[in-house]
Write an enzyme that holds these catalytic residues in place. Structure first.
Site, PDB file in Angstrom:
ATOM      1  N   THR A 121     -94.386  53.605  12.903  1.00  0.00           N
ATOM      2  CA  THR A 121     -95.100  53.759  14.175  1.00  0.00           C
ATOM      3  C   THR A 121     -95.973  55.005  14.167  1.00  0.00           C
ATOM      4  O   THR A 121     -96.908  55.106  14.954  1.00  0.00           O
ATOM      5  CB  THR A 121     -94.137  53.816  15.384  1.00  0.00           C
ATOM      6  OG1 THR A 121     -93.175  54.858  15.178  1.00  0.00           O
ATOM      7  CG2 THR A 121     -93.428  52.491  15.577  1.00  0.00           C
ATOM      8  N   LYS A 154     -92.911  62.330   9.281  1.00  0.00           N
ATOM      9  CA  LYS A 154     -91.944  61.251   9.418  1.00  0.00           C
ATOM     10  C   LYS A 154     -90.622  61.707   8.807  1.00  0.00           C
ATOM     11  O   LYS A 154     -90.544  62.747   8.162  1.00  0.00           O
ATOM     12  CB  LYS A 154     -92.436  59.970   8.760  1.00  0.00           C
ATOM     13  CG  LYS A 154     -92.849  60.106   7.308  1.00  0.00           C
ATOM     14  CD  LYS A 154     -93.414  58.798   6.770  1.00  0.00           C
ATOM     15  CE  LYS A 154     -94.760  58.474   7.394  1.00  0.00           C
ATOM     16  NZ  LYS A 154     -94.888  57.119   7.902  1.00  0.00           N
ATOM     17  N   ARG A 155     -89.597  60.916   9.019  1.00  0.00           N
ATOM     18  CA  ARG A 155     -88.301  61.183   8.419  1.00  0.00           C
ATOM     19  C   ARG A 155     -88.436  61.256   6.901  1.00  0.00           C
ATOM     20  O   ARG A 155     -89.165  60.487   6.297  1.00  0.00           O
ATOM     21  CB  ARG A 155     -87.337  60.062   8.822  1.00  0.00           C
ATOM     22  CG  ARG A 155     -85.961  60.133   8.208  1.00  0.00           C
ATOM     23  CD  ARG A 155     -85.067  59.072   8.842  1.00  0.00           C
ATOM     24  NE  ARG A 155     -85.612  57.721   8.704  1.00  0.00           N
ATOM     25  CZ  ARG A 155     -85.340  56.912   7.689  1.00  0.00           C
ATOM     26  NH1 ARG A 155     -84.548  57.313   6.713  1.00  0.00           N
ATOM     27  NH2 ARG A 155     -85.853  55.692   7.640  1.00  0.00           N
ATOM     28  N   LYS A 196     -99.670  55.695  16.015  1.00  0.00           N
ATOM     29  CA  LYS A 196     -99.975  56.844  16.875  1.00  0.00           C
ATOM     30  C   LYS A 196    -101.167  57.617  16.346  1.00  0.00           C
ATOM     31  O   LYS A 196    -102.034  58.059  17.112  1.00  0.00           O
ATOM     32  CB  LYS A 196     -98.737  57.741  16.974  1.00  0.00           C
ATOM     33  CG  LYS A 196     -97.542  57.072  17.633  1.00  0.00           C
ATOM     34  CD  LYS A 196     -96.245  57.779  17.310  1.00  0.00           C
ATOM     35  CE  LYS A 196     -95.050  56.959  17.756  1.00  0.00           C
ATOM     36  NZ  LYS A 196     -93.767  57.453  17.219  1.00  0.00           N
ATOM     37  N   HIS A 225     -84.341  46.319  11.129  1.00  0.00           N
ATOM     38  CA  HIS A 225     -85.276  47.415  10.865  1.00  0.00           C
ATOM     39  C   HIS A 225     -85.352  47.828   9.402  1.00  0.00           C
ATOM     40  O   HIS A 225     -85.926  48.865   9.095  1.00  0.00           O
ATOM     41  CB  HIS A 225     -84.919  48.639  11.707  1.00  0.00           C
ATOM     42  CG  HIS A 225     -85.313  48.529  13.139  1.00  0.00           C
ATOM     43  ND1 HIS A 225     -86.573  48.819  13.596  1.00  0.00           N
ATOM     44  CD2 HIS A 225     -84.605  48.131  14.221  1.00  0.00           C
ATOM     45  CE1 HIS A 225     -86.627  48.624  14.911  1.00  0.00           C
ATOM     46  NE2 HIS A 225     -85.450  48.202  15.303  1.00  0.00           N
ATOM     47  N   LYS A 259     -90.441  56.902   1.401  1.00  0.00           N
ATOM     48  CA  LYS A 259     -91.605  57.331   2.178  1.00  0.00           C
ATOM     49  C   LYS A 259     -92.522  58.236   1.359  1.00  0.00           C
ATOM     50  O   LYS A 259     -93.645  58.503   1.744  1.00  0.00           O
ATOM     51  CB  LYS A 259     -91.152  58.026   3.467  1.00  0.00           C
ATOM     52  CG  LYS A 259     -90.436  57.074   4.425  1.00  0.00           C
ATOM     53  CD  LYS A 259     -89.964  57.782   5.686  1.00  0.00           C
ATOM     54  CE  LYS A 259     -89.143  56.863   6.585  1.00  0.00           C
ATOM     55  NZ  LYS A 259     -89.948  55.815   7.245  1.00  0.00           N
TER      56      LYS A 259
END
Length: 809
Positions: free
Chosen positions: A657, A549-550, A661, A361, A555
């Site tokens: 993901t 998100k985290r 979504k 991952h 990110k």
């Protein structure tokens, strides 16, 4: 579809009986929480009965069983999902209505089980859903955390971690099975025994014994034909050790010390591993759920097929490891086969390497798990001995006739520089290694696991992630689901590729307007939630620009808030500049020890504090941070989103993901060519997304070449430079102070994640995308094309690829 209630009368009769049995009250006297628990227990009892009947038959069959090992399973609320899967939501809703009970009120009583953190755990949950939907005998294996990760609160703009006591009121979906407990040993000494045939076998003596107790949660597949199981392990002391003398002396902590130490193993998800005690606790977690899960599998296998059928094990059992947390599966399975079942090394190794598979991952080498050898050997002496032997044999058999073989051996060995390298252990013990998006898999082959790929290219394959359309469209977005079903039927719930048929309606003005009406309804729903939880009032007619998100540097939530700061600065400097009305929405947790990510959360809330109070701008822009991101509030956020922020540094995000979504709910992706964004752009069409920023090869070239953060800062002092200065000049310090640490990380670390390098491209892309929003017909068509092409990202598709190409189930 298998319905467990045929009529409302059937349901009401059984529901009243369950209420009386569960809470000892008639439905008219029960409170909402009691009514919810009784309804959940009723559905769970039906599912458990169905599982038990099927399990008896499955034990006699030759259908392969898949065991999915993951340290996280972010299940989210289950009741609404299971009512949909059983096809009884209308029956239950009507039956409750006749009893003067509101189903939505009961659904609101269900919390989020604290069993996961982010995408890794939600992926595992979607995979369980899809295995059951596809009729695969697929069983989850994880940890039952008493307190989960943490509940996130925001105080003075700061993330505060609060205990998430999600089990305080019980969990109606689980069933405890103490009769199936497994004893797990930590520490002790390895003792070698010689048998009468001259063969050696090994035992471990001494150490601490922990009882791993399983709790089973039913996994109900769509149409209710298959019910599988998620098995969660809780740690308890293996004996009733209790120091009565200490208790009588008033030293209650000492009296219960062993129980406390044992139960600590399953207290929280991801204990802080900054210190030695935290690292040992984390390693205990990883071994406990692996050892208990494998022991349970072998026990079931011997019951079903006997003790002389080990050669058939790979035909009947697949063991899948989700990331490196279950990396010990290979070594522990070797221990069980040799020490418990008496198999020789070669036979056991042949079984293990045909049965175990591994999903990677991350492309980040620093994120690949490693453990100090001394710590590992002391805690798990026999497992370490087996890993040492696996490593020795691997090194001994390593080809010496290839170029740079010494470097390749060093890179692929399990034991090196005093560490146990868990990713290498995972690859060597597995017959399949997959990435989770095409770009991610390519980077694994080219960089992160390149030497392994050169040695065993046949092991490597790609399985792009997926999401459950039943959960994230069917449950999360009722208004859109009704529209889709009315237009193309409900076949998309079983086969999400059916959504492609929506493309035929791209010029159906009535349908496109209905999509907009659905979006507005969802935005009102989210705005109500945001006001209730944060006090921030959002204009539902504004663009909802969302990044959820985290929190992590790559990110780039920092890039997003820089954009907001830049827009604010422009509005103040030039009163004639009026951006499109936009609500900038953030949500997500930062790991408790990740200071930089927590500081970015503080920055976002500090910017929100200033902007939302500034009457000069807040008719046009607002900022909201939604605390404690979880599956339940995610199901409010995804349907309401207009712009999906997917802005990670190119080459860093394995897949993502949330992008899938949001796409499925009609949001437009604003993103880099990273992770699954690439496949989203290919499927929806570049004209229906907005791509910006550096590509992977450009990022790599800049890392090698002349990239200087201060040059970018000086080249745009009024725009980008102003944002950097505002980290330390008191502009946003009113709530909780300045942000010197972010400034230092950004400028002294030479903009490692290319926030400054991508800033201009990002702002331009945002402006161009928001300009399209004024042309609602074009925007509606873009949204439709995203929904129509999101079916590829169904976890049903992904799981079928795993089934056919990895598990051969």
């Amino acid at each position: 579809m298998s319905k467990i209630f045929e009529t409302t009368e059937d349901f009401k009769r059984d529901y009243r009986a369950m209420l009386m049995a569960e809470v000892g009250k008639d439905y008219s006297d029960a409170k909402s929480g009691e009514r919810y628990r009784a309804l959940a227990k009723l559905i769970a009892s039906r599912a458990n009965r169905q599982f038990a009947l099927a399990d008896s038959e499955n034990g006699k069959s030759v259908q392969k069983k898949v065991y999915y090992f993951s340290l996280e399973f972010l299940m989210g609320p289950l009741l609404d999902n299971y009512l949909l899967n059983y096809g009884i939501r209308d029956i239950v809703e009507e039956g409750l209505k006749e009893m003067d009970i509101d189903l939505d009120e009961l659904l609101a009583q269900e919390g989020d089980p604290g069993l996961g953190n982010g995408g890794l755990g939600r992926l595992a949950a979607c995979f369980l859903d899809s295995m059951a939907a596809e009729g695969i005998l697929g069983f989850g294996n994880g940890m039952r955390y008493r307190y989960g990760l943490f509940k996130q609160e925001i105080r003075d703009g700061r993330q505060v971690e609060v205990t998430d006591n999600w089990l305080a009121k019980g969990y109606p979906w689980e069933t405890k099975h103490p009769e199936s407990a497994v004893i797990v040993r930590f520490g002790g000494n390895v003792v070698r025994h010689e048998g009468p045939d001259g063969q050696f076998h090994f035992d471990v003596e001494g150490g601490d014994l922990i009882e791993a107790v399983p709790y089973d949660v039913p996994i109900i597949g769509y149409e209710g034909k298959t019910v599988n199981r998620l098995r969660l392990w809780s740690a308890e002391p293996a004996s009733a050790d209790f120091d009565l003398d200490a208790f009588n002396a008033g030293d209650y902590a000492k009296a219960n010390k062993f129980r406390t130490d044992a139960e600590a193993i399953s207290e929280i998800l991801y204990p802080n591993d900054a210190g030695e005690h935290g690292r040992i606790l984390r390693l205990k977690q990883e071994y406990l759920f692996v050892a208990a899960g494998l022991a349970s599998i072998l026990r079931t296998y011997k019951t079903d097929y006997g003790t002389d059928a080990w050669d058939r094990f790979p035909e009947l059992v697949a063991i899948h490891t989700n990331d490196t947390h279950p990396a010990m599966c290979g070594a522990e399975l070797m221990r069980l086969f040799m020490d418990q079942e008496g198999l020789d090394w070669d036979t056991a190794w042949g079984i293990v390497t045909k049965s175990v598979s591994y999903t990677n991952h991350t492309v980040l080498p620093e994120a690949l798990e490693k453990w100090p050898i001394d710590t590992f050997r002391r805690l798990l002496p026999r497992v370490y001995m087996i890993i040492d032997e696996i490593n020795r044999r691997y090194m001994e058999a390593f080809p010496r006739d290839i170029e740079n073989w010494q470097d390749k051996l060093r890179n692929t060995a399990i034991l090196w520089d005093g560490q146990v390298r868990m990713a290498n252990l995972s690859v060597i013990c597995s017959h399949s290694v997959n990435g989770v998006a095409q770009l991610h898999t390519d980077i694994l082959k080219r960089e992160t696991l390149h030497d392994f790929y050169e040695l065993t290219p046949e092991k490597f394959n790609n399985k792009t992630n997926g999401i459950s359309p039943r959960r994230f469209l069917g449950n999360a977005n009722p208004s859109l689901s009704r529209l889709v079903t009315a237009k193309i039927g409900d076949g998309w719930l079983k086969d999400a590729s059916e959504l492609k048929r929506l493309e035929r309606h791209a010029n159906d003005k009535e349908f496109l307007d209905a999509l907009s009406a659905s979006k507005l309804e969802n935005k009102k729903r989210l705005a109500d939630y945001v006001k209730k939880t944060t006090g921030v009032e959002l204009d539902e007619t504004s663009i909802f620009d969302v990044q959820v998100k985290r929190f992590h540097a790559y990110k780039r939530q920092l890039l997003n808030i820089f954009k907001v700061m830049h827009i604010y600065n422009r509005m103040l400097a030039d009163p004639s500049y009026k951006p499109h009305k936009t609500s900038f929405i953030f949500s997500g947790k930062a790991a408790s020890a990740y200071t930089f990510a927590k500081e970015v959360i503080r920055l976002i809330n500090s910017v929100a504090d200033v902007i939302n109070a500034d009457e000069r701008v807040n008719d046009y822009i607002k900022v909201a941070f939604i605390p404690n991101f979880a599956v339940s509030n995610a199901q409010l956020i995804y349907p309401a989103t207009d712009i999906s922020e997917q802005i990670s540094t190119a080459g860093k995000e394995a897949s993502g993901t949330s992008n899938m979504k949001l796409m499925m709910n009609g949001a437009i992706t604003l993103g880099t060519l990273d992770g699954a964004n690439i496949e989203i752009a290919e499927l929806a069409g570049l004209e229906n997304v907005k791509i910006f920023g550096l590509k992977v090869d450009e990022v790599e070239a800049l890392r090698r070449g002349n990239h200087f953060a201060w040059d970018l800062y000086n080249a745009d002092r009024d725009g980008l430079g102003r944002c950097v200065d505002e980290l330390t000049d008191d502009t946003f310090a009113r709530l909780s102070g300045n942000f010197e640490s972010i400034h230092a990380e950004l400028m002294n670390n030479n903009d490692y994640d290319f926030v400054l390098a991508d800033f201009a491209s990002y702002v331009q892309a945002w402006e161009e995308l928001t300009a399209v929003y004024d042309d609602q017909r074009t925007w509606q068509k873009m949204a439709l094309m995203n929904i129509a092409n999101s079916g590829h990202f169904s976890s049903d598709r992904t799981i079928c690829e795993y089934r056919d190409e990895i598990w051969h189930a």
